[in-house]
Design an enzyme around this catalytic site. Structure first.
Site, PDB file in Angstrom:
ATOM      1  N   HIS A 127      31.277   7.094   6.574  1.00  0.00           N
ATOM      2  CA  HIS A 127      31.831   6.533   5.435  1.00  0.00           C
ATOM      3  C   HIS A 127      31.499   7.479   4.310  1.00  0.00           C
ATOM      4  O   HIS A 127      31.381   6.509   3.345  1.00  0.00           O
ATOM      5  CB  HIS A 127      31.545   5.068   5.406  1.00  0.00           C
ATOM      6  CG  HIS A 127      32.124   4.232   6.493  1.00  0.00           C
ATOM      7  ND1 HIS A 127      33.635   4.189   6.876  1.00  0.00           N
ATOM      8  CD2 HIS A 127      31.323   3.593   7.611  1.00  0.00           C
ATOM      9  CE1 HIS A 127      33.727   3.759   7.941  1.00  0.00           C
ATOM     10  NE2 HIS A 127      32.566   3.167   8.394  1.00  0.00           N
TER      11      HIS A 127
ATOM     12  N   CYS B  67      -1.843   3.746 -14.956  1.00  0.00           N
ATOM     13  CA  CYS B  67      -2.979   4.352 -15.824  1.00  0.00           C
ATOM     14  C   CYS B  67      -4.401   3.904 -14.890  1.00  0.00           C
ATOM     15  O   CYS B  67      -4.218   2.697 -14.317  1.00  0.00           O
ATOM     16  CB  CYS B  67      -3.087   3.846 -17.138  1.00  0.00           C
ATOM     17  SG  CYS B  67      -1.745   4.398 -17.899  1.00  0.00           S
TER      18      CYS B  67
ATOM     19  N   ASN C 217      -4.230   0.033 -19.843  1.00  0.00           N
ATOM     20  CA  ASN C 217      -3.682  -0.015 -18.529  1.00  0.00           C
ATOM     21  C   ASN C 217      -2.449  -1.220 -18.859  1.00  0.00           C
ATOM     22  O   ASN C 217      -2.829  -2.226 -18.683  1.00  0.00           O
ATOM     23  CB  ASN C 217      -4.359  -0.133 -17.420  1.00  0.00           C
ATOM     24  CG  ASN C 217      -3.214  -0.155 -16.156  1.00  0.00           C
ATOM     25  OD1 ASN C 217      -3.632  -0.926 -15.206  1.00  0.00           O
ATOM     26  ND2 ASN C 217      -2.012   0.376 -16.129  1.00  0.00           N
ATOM     27  N   GLY C 218      -1.023  -0.867 -19.100  1.00  0.00           N
ATOM     28  CA  GLY C 218      -0.240  -1.831 -19.048  1.00  0.00           C
ATOM     29  C   GLY C 218       0.932  -1.358 -20.215  1.00  0.00           C
ATOM     30  O   GLY C 218       1.011  -0.275 -20.489  1.00  0.00           O
TER      31      GLY C 218
ATOM     32  N   GLU D 215      12.354   5.446   5.220  1.00  0.00           N
ATOM     33  CA  GLU D 215      11.289   5.587   4.850  1.00  0.00           C
ATOM     34  C   GLU D 215      11.069   7.119   5.193  1.00  0.00           C
ATOM     35  O   GLU D 215      10.305   7.547   4.302  1.00  0.00           O
ATOM     36  CB  GLU D 215      10.293   4.730   5.986  1.00  0.00           C
ATOM     37  CG  GLU D 215       8.890   4.991   5.754  1.00  0.00           C
ATOM     38  CD  GLU D 215       8.241   4.960   4.136  1.00  0.00           C
ATOM     39  OE1 GLU D 215       8.871   4.414   3.368  1.00  0.00           O
ATOM     40  OE2 GLU D 215       7.072   5.616   3.911  1.00  0.00           O
TER      41      GLU D 215
ATOM     42  N   ARG E 203      -3.568   6.642  -9.759  1.00  0.00           N
ATOM     43  CA  ARG E 203      -2.582   5.565 -10.691  1.00  0.00           C
ATOM     44  C   ARG E 203      -2.046   6.235 -11.830  1.00  0.00           C
ATOM     45  O   ARG E 203      -1.225   5.625 -12.508  1.00  0.00           O
ATOM     46  CB  ARG E 203      -3.714   4.641 -11.240  1.00  0.00           C
ATOM     47  CG  ARG E 203      -4.765   3.826 -10.427  1.00  0.00           C
ATOM     48  CD  ARG E 203      -5.557   2.944 -10.900  1.00  0.00           C
ATOM     49  NE  ARG E 203      -4.840   1.812 -11.721  1.00  0.00           N
ATOM     50  CZ  ARG E 203      -4.662   0.748 -11.226  1.00  0.00           C
ATOM     51  NH1 ARG E 203      -4.693   0.613  -9.782  1.00  0.00           N
ATOM     52  NH2 ARG E 203      -3.937   0.069 -12.149  1.00  0.00           N
TER      53      ARG E 203
ATOM     54  N   LYS F  53       9.737   9.550   2.369  1.00  0.00           N
ATOM     55  CA  LYS F  53       8.503  10.309   2.123  1.00  0.00           C
ATOM     56  C   LYS F  53       8.679  11.807   1.847  1.00  0.00           C
ATOM     57  O   LYS F  53       8.036  12.468   1.157  1.00  0.00           O
ATOM     58  CB  LYS F  53       7.997  10.029   3.605  1.00  0.00           C
ATOM     59  CG  LYS F  53       6.432  10.173   3.682  1.00  0.00           C
ATOM     60  CD  LYS F  53       5.769   9.017   3.104  1.00  0.00           C
ATOM     61  CE  LYS F  53       6.385   8.158   2.373  1.00  0.00           C
ATOM     62  NZ  LYS F  53       5.945   6.752   1.989  1.00  0.00           N
TER      63      LYS F  53
ATOM     64  N   LYS G 233       0.656   5.685  -7.479  1.00  0.00           N
ATOM     65  CA  LYS G 233       0.339   4.728  -6.315  1.00  0.00           C
ATOM     66  C   LYS G 233       0.485   3.167  -6.788  1.00  0.00           C
ATOM     67  O   LYS G 233       1.229   2.683  -6.029  1.00  0.00           O
ATOM     68  CB  LYS G 233      -0.953   4.877  -5.916  1.00  0.00           C
ATOM     69  CG  LYS G 233      -1.080   4.212  -4.639  1.00  0.00           C
ATOM     70  CD  LYS G 233      -1.950   4.913  -3.735  1.00  0.00           C
ATOM     71  CE  LYS G 233      -1.632   4.251  -2.212  1.00  0.00           C
ATOM     72  NZ  LYS G 233      -0.496   4.604  -1.413  1.00  0.00           N
TER      73      LYS G 233
ATOM     74  N   TRP H 292      -0.506   7.501 -16.896  1.00  0.00           N
ATOM     75  CA  TRP H 292       0.671   7.541 -16.233  1.00  0.00           C
ATOM     76  C   TRP H 292       1.691   7.267 -17.463  1.00  0.00           C
ATOM     77  O   TRP H 292       1.975   6.179 -17.890  1.00  0.00           O
ATOM     78  CB  TRP H 292       1.128   6.702 -15.065  1.00  0.00           C
ATOM     79  CG  TRP H 292       2.417   7.086 -14.383  1.00  0.00           C
ATOM     80  CD1 TRP H 292       2.770   8.044 -13.609  1.00  0.00           C
ATOM     81  CD2 TRP H 292       3.403   6.325 -14.249  1.00  0.00           C
ATOM     82  NE1 TRP H 292       4.083   7.759 -13.138  1.00  0.00           N
ATOM     83  CE2 TRP H 292       4.646   6.974 -13.589  1.00  0.00           C
ATOM     84  CE3 TRP H 292       3.757   4.982 -15.474  1.00  0.00           C
ATOM     85  CZ2 TRP H 292       5.767   6.172 -13.647  1.00  0.00           C
ATOM     86  CZ3 TRP H 292       5.206   4.592 -15.210  1.00  0.00           C
ATOM     87  CH2 TRP H 292       6.116   5.098 -14.422  1.00  0.00           C
TER      88      TRP H 292
ATOM     89  N   GLU I  24       9.457  12.080  -1.930  1.00  0.00           N
ATOM     90  CA  GLU I  24       8.347  11.862  -2.646  1.00  0.00           C
ATOM     91  C   GLU I  24       7.501  13.119  -3.054  1.00  0.00           C
ATOM     92  O   GLU I  24       6.866  13.223  -3.942  1.00  0.00           O
ATOM     93  CB  GLU I  24       7.523  10.745  -2.244  1.00  0.00           C
ATOM     94  CG  GLU I  24       7.984   9.399  -2.647  1.00  0.00           C
ATOM     95  CD  GLU I  24       7.181   8.413  -1.808  1.00  0.00           C
ATOM     96  OE1 GLU I  24       6.653   7.332  -2.661  1.00  0.00           O
ATOM     97  OE2 GLU I  24       6.632   8.320  -0.709  1.00  0.00           O
TER      98      GLU I  24
HETATM   99  C1  G6P Z   1       4.838   2.871  -5.678  1.00  0.00           C
HETATM  100  C2  G6P Z   1       4.135   3.932  -4.446  1.00  0.00           C
HETATM  101  C3  G6P Z   1       4.744   3.577  -3.072  1.00  0.00           C
HETATM  102  C4  G6P Z   1       4.499   2.171  -2.884  1.00  0.00           C
HETATM  103  C5  G6P Z   1       5.345   1.403  -4.052  1.00  0.00           C
HETATM  104  C6  G6P Z   1       4.856  -0.181  -3.815  1.00  0.00           C
HETATM  105  O1  G6P Z   1       5.923   3.437  -5.888  1.00  0.00           O
HETATM  106  O2  G6P Z   1       3.989   5.042  -4.991  1.00  0.00           O
HETATM  107  O3  G6P Z   1       3.948   4.447  -2.351  1.00  0.00           O
HETATM  108  O4  G6P Z   1       5.408   1.762  -1.824  1.00  0.00           O
HETATM  109  O5  G6P Z   1       4.605   1.546  -5.277  1.00  0.00           O
HETATM  110  O6  G6P Z   1       3.471  -0.285  -3.850  1.00  0.00           O
HETATM  111  P1  G6P Z   1       2.783  -1.699  -3.278  1.00  0.00           P
HETATM  112  O7  G6P Z   1       1.359  -1.355  -3.620  1.00  0.00           O
HETATM  113  O8  G6P Z   1       3.132  -2.767  -3.729  1.00  0.00           O
HETATM  114  O9  G6P Z   1       3.034  -1.640  -1.904  1.00  0.00           O
END
Ligand code: G6P
Length: 613
Positions: free
Chosen positions: A509, A2, A100-101, A486, A27, A490, A608, A74, A493
């Site tokens: 495997h 949030c 937020n929390g 990664e 957020r 990506k 994020k 969120w 996501e």
């Molecule tokens: C969330 C974001 C990712 C990010 C991860 C860790 O899942 O969507 O993109 O890699 O958090 O976030 P940080 O700010 O600790 O790198």
């Protein structure tokens, strides 16, 4: 997660709050709401969906008022709908809160309050907190500040909150524990937000509230801060360095595309001032005092989440290869709950773009409580992780707003490369010739990224061919294995296509069973060592009908003969090629997601900055 924002001053609050919420939408974006104070009323408007929806429905309403709070959610407790959207009100309608929390003990408090006659309209933990504040205020007959302070002493969990009172249009109360909160100090006005992006265009003077602190924000008075245990604190005013340009799209259709294209500059900014232009020595002021400690470390434990964890995996290859220090890479969420073995000679290194990820923060606190040296690699200056670590290095990637991380990853890997090179040299594991050669190579990376970005139109064609695929496999060996992970992350996501990253040799495997003529397989085949082995892996895929998209080094001939599609990247030292190889994968995911009509910058269910565990 949030995002929260509050404004109090001489301007109309609503436009400032809406603009700020749009900046904080990374957020969370499943519902949004505001409360505006006017005369003796709290004008609350909330809705399911994005801030745009909130703005639309507010158009028909009177939103005037010089004090207000806003929230973009969120969901954690209670599904995303209007009822559960913030702000939440006390039973008597006197007080409104945004949060937020997570209040972990909300259930027991809710039961106790229910016995006392409180009725709740939502399923949220937040509503319980505002009822508790109301209960204390009524029973103890104390000020709102005192009621909030006393209530927070009964709370277990994480919060950044702002509370406002009906008819009290000069003042609100803010507090923080575990979730971020920044207070901007203007001229006769205050701005409060989860991060500085909504504040920067109004003032550069900010105070970061610390955990366990509560602030009285009165537009005619100086900021008053106490701990929730009632100890007065002197606010420390920081000057923001953030620029407004950095948080706008700058002509790109999406933040993600802007951020992908910014990488030559962001990696350059990461390297800037860290390689002496004359002596060509690496200088990392942020960890200077800890160099010897790292050299003598018996182990480096990297903790991170998501994309930062993938950067950490590349860090493992870099550190072990160059410095010969054993490395473990841990998911912060697992590390914190499994009673890890930590020794004084260990170094814990947290990697985080936001500096606020709850699991990483908690893992760091755990390591610190065991007396271990904790270091950080972080992007957001002044965020919680760098404030907690003993020392660290900022990536200087600039604000990353697209939820899918791009430039944060490449700059994190760049910092890891700098640290491992420096330590390897100082430890005597590499000689001066290799040290200089690798420094020369890393200095060329920004320019090489620019070259990779030129393959965008070629990648667009590949994206078109595979945009309707329902599964992808990503394969890589050694340094390129984390790149495969990664790349797969990506894609899933932002395009919602199922994708898996695997070590190329491990494929036989299990995942090999998935391969048929409909399966695109992305192979990162850039390495100089084990080149023949990756060719064998590609052959294994090919003979089962899989469609191969290969990332190869410029001038490659062998892979080109077998692969269906090839994307070339410039040659570079193997240690740094993950930075380059990652970029076509970012572009591929982006193009596919756009073709599928997905919301690239705000993918469903994600946020994020994950400030809940
Ligand atoms: C969330 C974001 C990712 C990010 C991860 C860790 O899942 O969507 O993109 O890699 O958090 O976030 P940080 O700010 O600790 O790198």
């Amino acid at each position: 997660m949030c995002g929260i924002i509050g404004y109090i001053g001489h301007q109309e609050a609503f436009p400032i709050i809406i603009k700020g919420l749009k900046r904080l939408e990374y957020r969370g974006y499943d519902s949004a709401g505001v409360s505006i104070g006017r005369h003796d009323e709290l004008n609350i408007i909330k809705t399911k969906g994005k801030v745009d929806n909130l703005e639309d429905i507010s158009n028909k309403k009177n939103t005037s008022g010089k004090i207000g709070i806003g929230h973009t959610r969120w969901a954690t407790h209670g599904e995303p709908n209007k009822k559960n959207a913030h702000p939440h009100c006390s039973g008597n309608g006197e007080f409104a809160i945004i949060h937020n929390g997570i209040i972990e003990n909300y259930d027991s408090i809710k039961k106790a309050l229910t016995i006392k006659g409180h009725e709740f309209k939502s399923e949220t933990d937040t509503e319980v907190l505002i009822h508790l504040i109301e209960e204390i205020k009524t029973q103890e007959n104390v000020t709102l500040f005192e009621s909030v302070r006393l209530a927070l002493n009964e709370i277990v969990g994480a919060y950044a909150i702002i509370v406002m009172q009906k008819g009290s249009n000069e003042e609100f109360i803010a507090a923080k524990n575990g979730s971020p909160l920044v207070i901007g100090i203007g001229n006769g006005e205050y701005f409060i937000a989860s991060d500085a992006t909504p504040i920067v265009e109004y003032t550069r003077n900010v105070v970061y509230l610390e955990d366990g602190e509560i602030a009285k924000v009165n537009k005619s008075l100086e900021l008053e801060i106490k701990t929730i245990t009632n100890v007065s604190k002197t606010p420390y005013i920081h000057e923001l360095e953030l620029s407004l340009d950095a948080i706008e799209k700058g002509g790109y259709p999406h933040f993600m595309l802007k951020e992908i294209n910014e990488q030559p500059k962001s990696v350059l900014n990461t390297l800037r001032g860290r390689i002496d232009p004359e002596t060509k020595e690496i200088k990392l002021g942020g960890i200077f005092d800890y160099e010897q400690k790292i050299i003598n470390a018996s182990r480096i434990i990297i903790i991170a989440c998501g994309t930062s964890w993938h950067a950490g995996l590349i860090g493992e290859y870099l550190f072990e290869d160059l410095t010969r220090i054993p490395v473990e890479v841990e998911y912060a969420s697992e590390f914190r709950y499994r009673n890890p073995i930590l020794r004084e000679s260990d170094i814990v290194l947290a990697i985080s773009q936001s500096g606020e990820t709850a699991d990483t923060l908690a893992a760091l606190k755990l390591a610190k409580s065991k007396g271990v040296t904790v270091l950080g690699i972080c992007n957001v200056v002044g965020s919680s992780i760098p404030r907690l670590t003993d020392a660290g290095i900022y990536t200087h990637a600039g604000p990353e707003i697209g939820v899918a991380s791009t430039k944060a990853f490449t700059t994190q890997v760049s910092v890891l490369a700098l640290i491992s090179l420096l330590i390897a040299y100082k430890k005597g594991e590499i000689n001066q010739i290799t040290y200089r050669e690798l420094i020369r190579e890393i200095e060329l990376i920004p320019e090489k990224i620019s070259k990779v970005l030129k393959s965008s139109s070629k990648i667009a064609k590949i994206a078109k061919r595979f945009s309707s695929s329902s599964n992808f496999l990503y394969l890589g060996r050694s340094y390129n294995f984390p790149v495969a992970l990664e790349g797969a992350l990506k894609l899933k996501e932002i395009s919602y296509i199922h994708a898996e990253g695997y070590p190329a040799a491990e494929m036989k495997h299990g995942p090999i069973a998935l391969i048929d003529e409909n399966m695109p397989i992305v192979v990162i085949a850039t390495q100089r060592t084990n080149y023949e082995k990756i060719i064998s892996n590609i052959q294994e895929v090919k003979s089962r009908g899989g469609k191969i998209i290969a990332i190869v080094t410029m001038g490659d001939t062998s892979v080109k003969e077998i692969a269906d599609y090839c994307i070339e990247i410039p040659d570079s030292a193997e240690q740094f090629s993950p930075i380059l190889a990652n970029i076509p994968l970012q572009l591929l995911s982006y193009q596919i997601a756009v073709l599928r009509g997905c919301n690239v910058d705000q993918p469903r269910n994600l946020a994020k900055s994950v400030t809940v565990e």
